[in-house]
Motif scaffolding. Structure first.
Motif, mmCIF file in Angstrom:
data_model
loop_
_atom_site.group_PDB
_atom_site.id
_atom_site.type_symbol
_atom_site.label_atom_id
_atom_site.label_comp_id
_atom_site.label_asym_id
_atom_site.label_seq_id
_atom_site.Cartn_x
_atom_site.Cartn_y
_atom_site.Cartn_z
ATOM 1 N N GLN A 1 -5.183 4.612 -5.970
ATOM 2 C CA GLN A 1 -4.326 3.877 -5.210
ATOM 3 C C GLN A 1 -4.668 2.473 -5.273
ATOM 4 N N ALA B 1 2.084 1.597 -3.433
ATOM 5 C CA ALA B 1 0.699 2.211 -4.541
ATOM 6 C C ALA B 1 0.823 3.604 -4.163
ATOM 7 N N THR C 1 -2.559 -0.845 -6.406
ATOM 8 C CA THR C 1 -2.421 -1.985 -5.071
ATOM 9 C C THR C 1 -2.845 -3.129 -5.797
ATOM 10 N N LEU D 1 0.904 -1.175 0.215
ATOM 11 C CA LEU D 1 -0.065 -0.017 0.173
ATOM 12 C C LEU D 1 0.895 1.241 -0.080
#
Length: 65
Positions: A32, A13, A36, A10
């Motif tokens: 995002q 990302a 991910t 995360l």
């Protein structure tokens, strides 16, 4: 424990999404999340299709038959 696996993905990302759009953009979370998912699919695909031949080449060891 799954948090240990997902938090770095995360974070990566988030950095990639920040390169593309501003972090205060309304679509930032969506971008995002898409990045991910792409990263997770790529990592799972690399782990699933890692040929044994590459492992032998990287480690220098051969399999015993």
């Amino acid at each position: 424990m799954i948090n240990w696996l997902l938090r770095p993905i995360l974070a990566l990302a988030g950095v990639i999404a920040a390169w593309m759009i501003a972090t205060d953009s309304p679509n930032y979370g969506l971008v995002q999340a898409m990045i991910t998912i792409i990263l997770v699919v790529g990592l799972v695909g690399a782990a699933a299709f890692w040929p044994a031949r590459w492992t032998e080449w990287l480690t220098g060891k051969t399999r015993q038959k």
